[in-house]
Design a protein around this motif. Structure first.
Motif, PDB file in Angstrom:
ATOM      1  N   SER A  55      15.586  46.294  57.140  1.00 50.02           N
ATOM      2  CA  SER A  55      16.967  45.861  57.372  1.00 50.02           C
ATOM      3  C   SER A  55      17.810  47.117  57.530  1.00 50.02           C
ATOM      4  CB  SER A  55      17.414  44.973  56.197  1.00 50.02           C
ATOM      5  OG  SER A  55      18.648  44.348  56.446  1.00 50.02           O
ATOM      6  N   HIS A  56      18.881  47.249  56.791  1.00 42.23           N
ATOM      7  CA  HIS A  56      19.755  48.425  56.927  1.00 42.23           C
ATOM      8  C   HIS A  56      20.243  48.855  55.556  1.00 42.23           C
ATOM      9  CE1 HIS A  56      23.511  46.015  56.307  1.00 42.23           C
ATOM     10  NE2 HIS A  56      22.735  45.054  56.753  1.00 42.23           N
ATOM     11  N   LEU A  57      20.696  50.115  55.462  1.00 43.03           N
ATOM     12  CA  LEU A  57      21.178  50.627  54.178  1.00 43.03           C
ATOM     13  C   LEU A  57      22.693  50.827  54.178  1.00 43.03           C
ATOM     14  CD1 LEU A  57      18.295  53.174  53.422  1.00 43.03           C
ATOM     15  CD2 LEU A  57      18.770  51.041  52.185  1.00 43.03           C
ATOM     16  N   PHE A  81      23.875  44.024  48.156  1.00 40.63           N
ATOM     17  CA  PHE A  81      22.653  43.370  48.640  1.00 40.63           C
ATOM     18  C   PHE A  81      22.509  43.336  50.158  1.00 40.63           C
ATOM     19  CE2 PHE A  81      23.368  42.016  44.373  1.00 40.63           C
ATOM     20  CZ  PHE A  81      22.109  41.816  43.828  1.00 40.63           C
ATOM     21  N   ASP A  82      23.644  43.270  50.850  1.00 40.39           N
ATOM     22  CA  ASP A  82      23.628  43.122  52.310  1.00 40.39           C
ATOM     23  C   ASP A  82      22.999  44.370  52.931  1.00 40.39           C
ATOM     24  OD1 ASP A  82      24.159  42.964  55.013  1.00 40.39           O
ATOM     25  OD2 ASP A  82      26.294  42.522  54.796  1.00 40.39           O
ATOM     26  N   GLY A  83      21.756  44.251  53.321  1.00 41.41           N
ATOM     27  CA  GLY A  83      21.018  45.377  53.890  1.00 41.41           C
ATOM     28  C   GLY A  83      19.964  45.910  52.933  1.00 41.41           C
ATOM     29  N   PRO A  84      20.387  46.565  51.822  1.00 39.60           N
ATOM     30  CA  PRO A  84      19.376  47.146  50.919  1.00 39.60           C
ATOM     31  C   PRO A  84      18.355  46.144  50.393  1.00 39.60           C
ATOM     32  CG  PRO A  84      21.524  48.085  50.449  1.00 39.60           C
ATOM     33  CD  PRO A  84      21.753  47.003  51.475  1.00 39.60           C
ATOM     34  N   GLU A  88      23.696  52.085  60.971  1.00 41.55           N
ATOM     35  CA  GLU A  88      25.035  51.513  61.275  1.00 41.55           C
ATOM     36  C   GLU A  88      24.962  50.054  61.722  1.00 41.55           C
ATOM     37  OE1 GLU A  88      28.135  52.613  60.832  1.00 41.55           O
ATOM     38  OE2 GLU A  88      29.351  52.673  62.652  1.00 41.55           O
ATOM     39  N   GLU A  89      24.309  49.230  60.912  1.00 33.94           N
ATOM     40  CA  GLU A  89      24.257  47.802  61.259  1.00 33.94           C
ATOM     41  C   GLU A  89      25.646  47.185  61.226  1.00 33.94           C
ATOM     42  OE1 GLU A  89      23.796  43.424  60.410  1.00 33.94           O
ATOM     43  OE2 GLU A  89      24.802  44.955  59.251  1.00 33.94           O
ATOM     44  N   GLU A  90      26.460  47.632  60.270  1.00 30.43           N
ATOM     45  CA  GLU A  90      27.766  46.994  60.088  1.00 30.43           C
ATOM     46  C   GLU A  90      28.819  47.494  61.069  1.00 30.43           C
ATOM     47  OE1 GLU A  90      28.055  44.519  58.257  1.00 30.43           O
ATOM     48  OE2 GLU A  90      26.772  44.670  56.500  1.00 30.43           O
ATOM     49  N   GLY A  91      28.559  48.595  61.724  1.00 26.50           N
ATOM     50  CA  GLY A  91      29.618  49.169  62.565  1.00 26.50           C
ATOM     51  C   GLY A  91      30.806  49.622  61.735  1.00 26.50           C
ATOM     52  N   LEU A 120      14.419  40.347  55.988  1.00 21.13           N
ATOM     53  CA  LEU A 120      14.826  39.581  54.807  1.00 21.13           C
ATOM     54  C   LEU A 120      16.251  40.006  54.471  1.00 21.13           C
ATOM     55  CD1 LEU A 120      12.905  38.836  51.558  1.00 21.13           C
ATOM     56  CD2 LEU A 120      15.123  39.965  51.429  1.00 21.13           C
ATOM     57  N   HIS A 121      17.104  39.036  54.120  1.00 23.97           N
ATOM     58  CA  HIS A 121      18.523  39.323  53.890  1.00 23.97           C
ATOM     59  C   HIS A 121      19.062  38.418  52.801  1.00 23.97           C
ATOM     60  CE1 HIS A 121      22.624  40.419  55.020  1.00 23.97           C
ATOM     61  NE2 HIS A 121      22.090  41.354  55.782  1.00 23.97           N
ATOM     62  N   VAL A 122      20.054  38.929  52.068  1.00 24.90           N
ATOM     63  CA  VAL A 122      20.755  38.043  51.132  1.00 24.90           C
ATOM     64  C   VAL A 122      21.494  36.999  51.960  1.00 24.90           C
ATOM     65  CG1 VAL A 122      22.899  39.446  51.047  1.00 24.90           C
ATOM     66  CG2 VAL A 122      22.248  38.027  49.086  1.00 24.90           C
ATOM     67  N   GLY A 163      26.054  38.631  61.672  1.00 25.93           N
ATOM     68  CA  GLY A 163      25.251  39.354  62.651  1.00 25.93           C
ATOM     69  C   GLY A 163      24.135  40.133  61.964  1.00 25.93           C
ATOM     70  N   HIS A 164      23.024  40.352  62.674  1.00 26.69           N
ATOM     71  CA  HIS A 164      21.883  41.064  62.096  1.00 26.69           C
ATOM     72  C   HIS A 164      21.126  41.812  63.187  1.00 26.69           C
ATOM     73  CE1 HIS A 164      22.303  38.925  58.305  1.00 26.69           C
ATOM     74  NE2 HIS A 164      22.434  37.814  58.994  1.00 26.69           N
ATOM     75  N   ASP A 165      20.443  42.903  62.795  1.00 28.19           N
ATOM     76  CA  ASP A 165      19.585  43.610  63.754  1.00 28.19           C
ATOM     77  C   ASP A 165      18.520  42.681  64.325  1.00 28.19           C
ATOM     78  OD1 ASP A 165      20.693  46.332  63.587  1.00 28.19           O
ATOM     79  OD2 ASP A 165      20.054  46.219  61.497  1.00 28.19           O
TER      80      ASP A 165
HETATM   81 MN    MN Z   1      23.238  42.888  56.859  1.00 28.69          MN
END
Ligand code: MN
Ligand code: GLV
Ligand code: MN
Length: 409
Positions: free
Chosen positions: A82-84, A93-96, A127-130, A193-195, A357-359
């Motif tokens: 996912s993304h950090l 949680f969002d990403g990590p 930079e998933e979140e921009g 996998l994502h929260v 949104g997600h990668d």
């Molecule tokens: Mn995310």
């Protein structure tokens, strides 16, 4: 597959506590981790260390995405991660959660002596979140060719630092940003996998701990600039003002009002910037950042047109003008139906859509992609209150290990 209870819980707690202090604001408890900033560099070090300790081969691709390989890179690889990075003041949680779960799922497969016949890679997209340069899913868009590298190099952060300079600072050569067909050709499929962000999982099944993604709504970002005339807050009579803040405020209200009659649509102004920004200064311009999400890109654009029309009307009354600039747009994405069915079956989990949104949504245009969600009882996300219980996170690791075992054979 049943998770080894003690070992995985200890590994989860240990990884989570290592991440806990990075980029966290002590007062609000929110996380601000943006691509190539100090927090992001620490997170990259953390990931490299975690992966290396596991004997995974770590590399940074030409777009600043991190990859950790279990088995030599080869076509057909099963990729997860996912993304950090975070939004400004976001949750933990969002990403990590997707990255930590991916590493722990590898541990779990190894402890079960599963020998995958395809390579498995854990990825952290940049930079998933921009949150810093404004373009969401930057790393995955560059990888797949969905973002123009020339435009990306020129993006600026709030301090006017270009993405090219920020990348250099982080050791990523900006000259090489861009589509990476060779790497893309290695990816057999992707699972993120994502929260969960919202309460759709609870609505689908109040007992469900895990969910599987079906589709991602269309979403886009616009910058509406209202230009007026800078002046003195104390000496300018109301009739002489061309204050862009007044139509900007009307624009914020319009973004709520236009939703009536469009069930499922959402519109948000989460950022507004008066220029130059002073308490005793009538602004010369105001930037209003608008996030709109709806069924399709066309439906979304219609809502933006409605909001912009109201804003223009109000601006004309104040003697101001408006320009509208689309910063990004992601069309609605249906995740791979076959994978969604396979995961739902393996995990006995409901299949739900997401408004986030997600990668995985970007990757889905190129490779079969799927998403798993871990329940978040309050539904709060992009805020410090975002939460998933550890037991549920461990169920996510267990489920992801099961999914990887099935996909990697
Ligand atoms: Mn995310
Ligand atoms: C990212 O999480 C987004 O939905 O904007
Ligand atoms: Mn997010």
């Amino acid at each position: 597959m049943k998770i080894t209870p003690g070992a995985s819980a200890a590994r989860f707690e240990s990884a989570w506590s290592e991440l806990a202090g990075i980029g966290r604001d002590r007062r609000s408890g929110g996380y601000s981790r943006h691509v190539f900033d100090d927090a992001d560099l620490l997170l990259r070090e953390w990931f490299t260390d975690q992966a290396t300790r596991r004997g995974l081969d770590v590399e940074t691709d030409r777009n600043g995405n991190l990859w950790a390989w279990w088995g030599p890179p080869a076509p057909g690889a099963v990729v997860t991660g996912s993304h950090l990075d975070s939004v400004p003041g976001g949750g933990a949680f969002d990403g990590p959660l997707g990255v930590v779960s991916a590493l722990l799922a590898v541990d779990e497969l190894r402890s079960r002596r599963v020998a995958p016949s395809r390579p498995i890679a854990v990825v952290c997209f940049a930079e998933e979140e921009g949150g810093r340069f404004g373009l969401p899913c930057l790393g995955s868009r560059l990888l797949t060719g969905a973002a123009d590298p020339d435009r990306v190099r020129r993006l600026h952060d709030a301090n006017s630092l270009s993405l090219a300079d920020a990348a250099k600072h982080a050791g990523v050569d900006p000259r090489y940003l861009g589509p990476d067909a060779e790497r893309l050709a290695l990816i057999g499929c992707f699972v993120e996998l994502h929260v969960e962000q919202g309460r759709l999982l609870h609505a689908a099944d109040p007992q469900a701990v895990l969910g599987v993604g079906s589709r991602i709504v269309a979403h886009g970002r616009w910058r509406l600039t209202v230009s007026g005339e800078g002046n003195h807050a104390g000496t300018t009579a109301p009739a002489d003002r061309h204050d862009p803040m007044v139509p900007a405020a009307a624009g914020v209200l319009a973004a709520r009002r236009v939703l009536t009659g469009h069930p499922g649509a959402v519109a948000t102004v989460g950022r507004i910037r008066p220029i130059p920004g002073g308490t005793n200064v009538i602004a010369s311009a105001v930037e209003v950042w608008l996030d709109v999400r709806h069924g399709s890109a066309a439906d979304t654009a219609e809502l933006v047109d409605e909001i912009a029309a109201e804003l223009r009307e109000e601006a004309a009354m104040e003697g101001c003008t408006v320009t509208v600039h689309r910063e990004s747009m992601s069309e609605q994405v249906t995740l791979d139906v076959g994978m969604a069915m396979q995961l739902a079956d393996l995990l006995s989990a409901p299949v739900i859509p997401t408004g986030a949104g997600h990668d995985a949504g970007i990757l889905a245009a190129e490779v079969p992609s799927a998403m798993m969600f871990v329940r978040n009882p309050s539904g709060v996300s992009h805020a410090p209150g975002e939460h998933a219980d550890t037991a549920d996170c461990l169920a996510g690791v267990d489920g992801l290990a099961e999914v990887l075992a099935a996909l990697a054979g």
